[in-house]
Design a protein around this motif. Structure first.
Motif, mmCIF file in Angstrom:
data_model
loop_
_atom_site.group_PDB
_atom_site.id
_atom_site.type_symbol
_atom_site.label_atom_id
_atom_site.label_comp_id
_atom_site.label_asym_id
_atom_site.label_seq_id
_atom_site.Cartn_x
_atom_site.Cartn_y
_atom_site.Cartn_z
ATOM 1 N N ASN A 86 -57.075 -17.965 -29.668
ATOM 2 C CA ASN A 86 -58.273 -18.810 -29.588
ATOM 3 C C ASN A 86 -59.565 -17.990 -29.637
ATOM 4 O OD1 ASN A 86 -56.829 -21.197 -29.540
ATOM 5 N ND2 ASN A 86 -56.585 -21.177 -27.326
ATOM 6 N N ILE A 87 -59.524 -16.770 -29.114
ATOM 7 C CA ILE A 87 -60.702 -15.887 -29.254
ATOM 8 C C ILE A 87 -60.899 -15.533 -30.730
ATOM 9 C CG2 ILE A 87 -61.680 -13.602 -28.744
ATOM 10 C CD1 ILE A 87 -60.070 -13.692 -26.068
ATOM 11 N N LEU A 88 -59.795 -15.143 -31.375
ATOM 12 C CA LEU A 88 -59.887 -14.680 -32.770
ATOM 13 C C LEU A 88 -60.265 -15.802 -33.730
ATOM 14 C CD1 LEU A 88 -56.862 -12.199 -32.859
ATOM 15 C CD2 LEU A 88 -59.297 -11.649 -32.729
ATOM 16 N N ASP A 117 -62.762 -23.976 -25.938
ATOM 17 C CA ASP A 117 -61.877 -23.799 -27.091
ATOM 18 C C ASP A 117 -60.559 -23.118 -26.722
ATOM 19 O OD1 ASP A 117 -63.499 -25.020 -29.030
ATOM 20 O OD2 ASP A 117 -64.749 -23.244 -29.186
ATOM 21 N N GLY A 118 -60.223 -23.141 -25.434
ATOM 22 C CA GLY A 118 -58.895 -22.672 -25.037
ATOM 23 C C GLY A 118 -58.805 -21.198 -24.696
ATOM 24 N N VAL A 119 -59.945 -20.576 -24.391
ATOM 25 C CA VAL A 119 -59.918 -19.182 -23.932
ATOM 26 C C VAL A 119 -59.936 -19.229 -22.401
ATOM 27 C CG1 VAL A 119 -61.125 -16.959 -23.957
ATOM 28 C CG2 VAL A 119 -61.039 -18.368 -26.030
ATOM 29 N N LEU A 120 -58.753 -19.159 -21.821
ATOM 30 C CA LEU A 120 -58.582 -19.439 -20.387
ATOM 31 C C LEU A 120 -58.660 -18.134 -19.590
ATOM 32 C CD1 LEU A 120 -55.654 -22.000 -20.774
ATOM 33 C CD2 LEU A 120 -58.126 -22.426 -20.858
ATOM 34 N N LEU A 121 -59.878 -17.624 -19.470
ATOM 35 C CA LEU A 121 -60.063 -16.277 -18.920
ATOM 36 C C LEU A 121 -59.648 -16.166 -17.457
ATOM 37 C CD1 LEU A 121 -63.439 -15.336 -20.631
ATOM 38 C CD2 LEU A 121 -61.149 -14.555 -21.246
ATOM 39 N N GLU A 122 -59.934 -17.202 -16.672
ATOM 40 C CA GLU A 122 -59.567 -17.119 -15.250
ATOM 41 C C GLU A 122 -58.055 -17.035 -15.084
ATOM 42 O OE1 GLU A 122 -61.265 -16.422 -12.528
ATOM 43 O OE2 GLU A 122 -62.860 -16.161 -13.985
ATOM 44 N N ALA A 123 -57.341 -17.835 -15.871
ATOM 45 C CA ALA A 123 -55.873 -17.817 -15.799
ATOM 46 C C ALA A 123 -55.338 -16.456 -16.242
ATOM 47 C CB ALA A 123 -55.295 -18.934 -16.669
ATOM 48 N N VAL A 124 -55.941 -15.898 -17.292
ATOM 49 C CA VAL A 124 -55.514 -14.582 -17.793
ATOM 50 C C VAL A 124 -55.814 -13.498 -16.758
ATOM 51 C CG1 VAL A 124 -55.998 -12.791 -19.514
ATOM 52 C CG2 VAL A 124 -55.720 -15.169 -20.236
ATOM 53 N N ARG A 125 -57.006 -13.575 -16.165
ATOM 54 C CA ARG A 125 -57.388 -12.563 -15.165
ATOM 55 C C ARG A 125 -56.393 -12.573 -14.004
ATOM 56 N NH1 ARG A 125 -62.260 -13.723 -14.860
ATOM 57 N NH2 ARG A 125 -63.207 -11.921 -15.828
ATOM 58 N N GLU A 126 -56.025 -13.767 -13.596
ATOM 59 C CA GLU A 126 -55.061 -13.914 -12.502
ATOM 60 C C GLU A 126 -53.709 -13.331 -12.916
ATOM 61 O OE1 GLU A 126 -53.504 -17.799 -10.362
ATOM 62 O OE2 GLU A 126 -55.689 -17.745 -10.433
ATOM 63 N N GLU A 127 -53.310 -13.649 -14.143
ATOM 64 C CA GLU A 127 -52.021 -13.187 -14.661
ATOM 65 C C GLU A 127 -51.961 -11.660 -14.721
ATOM 66 O OE1 GLU A 127 -48.391 -12.938 -15.810
ATOM 67 O OE2 GLU A 127 -49.282 -14.875 -15.340
ATOM 68 N N LEU A 128 -53.057 -11.048 -15.185
ATOM 69 C CA LEU A 128 -53.080 -9.592 -15.356
ATOM 70 C C LEU A 128 -53.466 -8.860 -14.072
ATOM 71 C CD1 LEU A 128 -54.870 -9.320 -18.838
ATOM 72 C CD2 LEU A 128 -52.429 -9.140 -18.364
#
Length: 234
Positions: A86-88, A117-128
């Motif tokens: 979604n970023i790309l 547009d579906g760039v779920l940064l908070e979820a990714v930050r939590e995941e990583l």
């Protein structure tokens, strides 16, 4: 990789898609955050987070996202791959993203648009487990394989470049306090002039006195934008 199609989606009893009965999560108008109801069907750790991306319900559970595509198929894919894709779609190359980021008056506006547009940064930050890096570095890391810097590292780099010395003593104190605020809380916090009402700034002076030290409100806003671009220098 290619999205995995799961022909039989696991559907929770009260976890319906829109139009299929009551949804257990309530959405604020235009908000991407989910609001848990009073009787959550999951433990907090297990509850899928839900987002609407272009009117499509996207569930995030652990490292994966699930959504129904335009053909009605349930798609399951990695949260990271989904976010990167979604970023790309918005910024095919790193240079495209950097140009837009640098030119933006408010960096947060780009983040908000990407989230829609579906760039779920908070979820990714939590995941990583990357709470120390901000959205800019997270985007560059996920989508363009750039090594991230922490917010504190970025703030320290600005101080090391003696950037503050171009300002008067009072303005220097303000810039340094803004940098500390960024290091702790991120870019969104320093883009709002309301930040000047916080106690750490009250110790320096009133918002009016602070703004005056920069030569007026417009000059203060410009100084913050310049500071942001200094923060994000390579």
């Amino acid at each position: 990789g290619d999205p995995v199609v799961d022909p039989e989606p696991p559907v929770e009893e009260d976890d319906n898609l829109p139009g299929e009965g009551s949804n257990n999560l309530n959405f604020g108008e235009g908000e991407n955050e989910y609001l848990p109801s009073s009787n959550p069907p999951f433990d907090d750790d297990d509850r899928p987070k839900k987002y609407y991306v272009n009117d499509v319900l996207v569930r995030v559970l652990s490292e994966r996202v699930q959504y129904v595509d335009k053909d009605g198929k349930l798609i399951t894919e990695s949260l990271i791959d989904y976010t990167k894709k979604n970023i790309l779609q918005q910024f095919a190359k790193l240079d495209d993203f950097l140009h837009t980021w640098t030119e933006a008056e408010k960096k947060q506006a780009i983040i908000d648009e990407l989230q829609d547009d579906g760039v779920l940064l908070e979820a990714v930050r939590e995941e990583l487990g990357k709470s120390e890096i901000d959205d800019f570095d997270l985007i560059c890391h996920i989508a363009y394989d750039k090594a991230p810097l922490s917010k504190k590292e970025r703030a320290e780099n600005v101080k090391k470049r003696h950037y503050l010395y171009k300002y008067s003593d009072l303005a220097q104190q303000v810039i340094e306090t803004l940098l500390d605020k960024y290091a702790n809380d991120g870019i969104k916090e320093i883009e709002d002039t309301k930040v000047l009402q916080l106690k750490e700034f009250a110790q320096i002076g009133s918002p009016m006195k602070i703004v005056k030290a920069f030569g007026g409100k417009e000059a203060y806003i410009k100084a913050v934008q310049e500071l942001e671009n200094e923060i994000y220098l390579a």
